[in-house]
Design a protein around this motif. Structure first.
Motif, PDB file in Angstrom:
ATOM      1  N   HIS A  94       0.832  -1.208   0.000  1.00  0.00           N
ATOM      2  CA  HIS A  94       0.000   0.000   0.000  1.00  0.00           C
ATOM      3  C   HIS A  94       0.864   1.255   0.000  1.00  0.00           C
ATOM      4  N   PHE A  95       1.857   1.304   0.898  1.00  0.00           N
ATOM      5  CA  PHE A  95       2.694   2.510   0.991  1.00  0.00           C
ATOM      6  C   PHE A  95       3.636   2.630  -0.203  1.00  0.00           C
ATOM      7  N   LEU A  96       4.163   1.487  -0.669  1.00  0.00           N
ATOM      8  CA  LEU A  96       5.039   1.531  -1.841  1.00  0.00           C
ATOM      9  C   LEU A  96       4.275   2.051  -3.062  1.00  0.00           C
ATOM     10  N   ALA A  97       3.102   1.482  -3.306  1.00  0.00           N
ATOM     11  CA  ALA A  97       2.330   1.885  -4.487  1.00  0.00           C
ATOM     12  C   ALA A  97       1.917   3.348  -4.395  1.00  0.00           C
ATOM     13  N   ARG A  98       1.628   3.823  -3.182  1.00  0.00           N
ATOM     14  CA  ARG A  98       1.269   5.238  -3.026  1.00  0.00           C
ATOM     15  C   ARG A  98       2.421   6.140  -3.476  1.00  0.00           C
ATOM     16  N   GLU A  99       3.650   5.755  -3.119  1.00  0.00           N
ATOM     17  CA  GLU A  99       4.802   6.537  -3.563  1.00  0.00           C
ATOM     18  C   GLU A  99       5.015   6.388  -5.067  1.00  0.00           C
ATOM     19  N   LEU A 100       4.814   5.171  -5.583  1.00  0.00           N
ATOM     20  CA  LEU A 100       5.020   4.944  -7.017  1.00  0.00           C
ATOM     21  C   LEU A 100       4.057   5.773  -7.857  1.00  0.00           C
ATOM     22  N   ILE A 101       2.820   5.927  -7.394  1.00  0.00           N
ATOM     23  CA  ILE A 101       1.842   6.735  -8.126  1.00  0.00           C
ATOM     24  C   ILE A 101       2.338   8.175  -8.243  1.00  0.00           C
ATOM     25  N   GLN A 102       2.858   8.692  -7.132  1.00  0.00           N
ATOM     26  CA  GLN A 102       3.342  10.077  -7.154  1.00  0.00           C
ATOM     27  C   GLN A 102       4.589  10.220  -8.018  1.00  0.00           C
ATOM     28  N   VAL A 103       5.486   9.244  -7.939  1.00  0.00           N
ATOM     29  CA  VAL A 103       6.753   9.343  -8.665  1.00  0.00           C
ATOM     30  C   VAL A 103       6.554   9.135 -10.162  1.00  0.00           C
ATOM     31  N   THR A 104       5.791   8.111 -10.538  1.00  0.00           N
ATOM     32  CA  THR A 104       5.604   7.851 -11.972  1.00  0.00           C
ATOM     33  C   THR A 104       4.838   8.986 -12.641  1.00  0.00           C
ATOM     34  N   GLY A 105       4.003   9.678 -11.870  1.00  0.00           N
ATOM     35  CA  GLY A 105       3.261  10.797 -12.438  1.00  0.00           C
ATOM     36  C   GLY A 105       4.148  11.931 -12.895  1.00  0.00           C
ATOM     37  N   ARG A 106       5.405  11.916 -12.518  1.00  0.00           N
ATOM     38  CA  ARG A 106       6.328  12.978 -12.901  1.00  0.00           C
ATOM     39  C   ARG A 106       6.931  12.776 -14.289  1.00  0.00           C
ATOM     40  N   PHE A 107       6.844  11.551 -14.837  1.00  0.00           N
ATOM     41  CA  PHE A 107       7.486  11.329 -16.142  1.00  0.00           C
ATOM     42  C   PHE A 107       6.722  10.360 -17.040  1.00  0.00           C
ATOM     43  N   ALA A 108       5.881   9.491 -16.469  1.00  0.00           N
ATOM     44  CA  ALA A 108       5.295   8.400 -17.243  1.00  0.00           C
ATOM     45  C   ALA A 108       3.917   8.778 -17.795  1.00  0.00           C
ATOM     46  N   PRO A 109       3.478   8.107 -18.879  1.00  0.00           N
ATOM     47  CA  PRO A 109       2.133   8.336 -19.423  1.00  0.00           C
ATOM     48  C   PRO A 109       1.059   7.971 -18.398  1.00  0.00           C
ATOM     49  N   ASP A 110      -0.153   8.454 -18.638  1.00  0.00           N
ATOM     50  CA  ASP A 110      -1.254   8.240 -17.694  1.00  0.00           C
ATOM     51  C   ASP A 110      -1.573   6.761 -17.495  1.00  0.00           C
TER      52      ASP A 110
END
Length: 378
Positions: A295-311
């Protein structure tokens, strides 16, 4: 799993602890019986006299330096005169002085003096024995405390192994694996494209920004590398271009960049870092972590990937986060662990009951050792 040290040595360790404690107590009792203050006073003077012997014996014996001989006798006289009148075994020290006040000293005279000091030596030895037994007992306690921690780790491993042994190996783990693999593949491809197309400045700024997300464990770029891409025009070019430039000869490089030497220095020293930089820190391991960790890992991944990756990559990260809320997550995760981690030997040991027996024996040994530590004073 469960390859850590077993409980077989615990009985010997408990016996050593108990005997070490008794030895320390007995030695302390002997010190108290004689009086620690008296023993300390005698030991201090005994040590001082031994230092005198060590300093002068070789040159004051036989046909040695006569000046040193006289100096030694004077030091002996001052030593004895300085002894307290009520010092235990004072007569031994005076006897030594009598032995030394001769016209000529031999090795046998020093041997006789040391023999006369045997009562004082015995007193000094009581303190040494007390300190030695106390030190040994303290080391045994430290070893036992470390052993308790090791047994705790082994118990946790065995409990996890037992849980995997109880897992439903036919559980539909693809319900976890497929969305995790879909996300991992997508984010890996997205980061590869980001690294290949975006400016080196933007990529390294992104990596530096992930330091605020402790579960996304990118290795931070070397300071000289970030300084270079931030302050030179070539920092706006993609990382593959910078790596290509670094392989050019100096004369060829001069046609592409203003300061070839600076590029060679900054990029050349960081080639391994730049080549290895990939999306690995953005992926989710398999078997996956616990529901809470995911849960906590994915929460960080959502924020981080939103900086460079497609939707669509961010959407896949949200899907991964939702897995942690499944009622059957723990069951599916345990099944995935069992499939990935159990080897044939572990399966046989689980089926025979050997793992459960090992777990019970380890728990019992841990409790017995911990109880012994609690009962014996520190």
């Amino acid at each position: 799993m469960s390859d850590g040290p077993g409980p077989d040595d615990v009985a010997d360790l408990i016996a050593d602890l108990e005997s070490g404690h008794r030895a320390a107590e007995d030695a302390q009792a002997r010190v108290e019986e004689r009086g620690e203050g008296d023993l300390t006073a005698v030991a201090e003077q005994y040590d001082r006299l031994q230092e005198l012997f060590d300093t002068y014996e070789e040159e004051a014996t036989g046909d040695g330096d006569f000046k040193i001989f006289i100096e030694f006798q004077e030091e002996m006289e001052k030593f004895v005169d300085g002894l307290a009148d009520d010092l235990p075994h004072r007569e031994c020290f005076e006897e030594v002085d009598d032995v030394m006040q001769q016209r000529r000293l031999t090795e046998s005279d020093f041997a006789e003096a040391r023999a006369a000091l045997s009562p004082a030596a015995d007193d000094a030895a009581l303190l040494e024995e007390r300190d030695a037994t106390r030190s040994r007992y303290e080391k045994l306690r430290t070893r036992a405390e470390r052993r308790v921690r090791e047994l705790d780790e082994r118990i946790a491993d065995l409990e996890a192994l037992v849980a995997m042994g109880e897992a439903d190996l036919d559980a539909p783990v693809e319900r976890l694996r497929e969305p995790i693999e879909a996300y991992d593949d997508a984010v890996t491809d997205a980061f590869r494209a980001f690294k290949g197309e975006a400016s080196a400045r933007d990529v390294l700024e992104f990596v530096e920004a992930t330091a605020a997300f402790p579960l996304v464990e990118f290795r931070q770029p070397p300071a000289k590398l970030t300084e270079y891409v931030e302050t030179h025009p070539t920092g706006t070019e993609p990382i593959p271009s910078l790596l290509e430039y670094a392989d050019y000869s100096n004369s060829k490089l001069d046609h592409y960049v203003d300061d070839g030497a600076a590029l060679k220095t900054a990029i050349g020293a960081s080639q391994t870092y730049l080549r290895r930089l990939d999306g690995g820190p953005l992926t989710v391991s398999w078997p996956p972590p616990t529901a809470g960790e995911l849960h906590f890992l994915a929460r960080e991944l959502i924020q981080v990937t939103g900086r460079f990756a497609p939707d669509d990559v961010v959407a896949k990260a949200r899907t991964v986060r939702s897995l942690a809320d499944r009622e059957d997550y723990d069951r599916l995760r345990t099944s995935a662990q069992a499939r990935e981690q159990l080897d044939d030997e572990e399966r046989e040991r689980l089926q025979s009951g050997a793992v459960q027996a090992d777990l019970e024996a380890t728990r019992a040994a841990r409790e017995e050792l911990a109880a012994t530590l609690d009962e014996l004073p520190g």
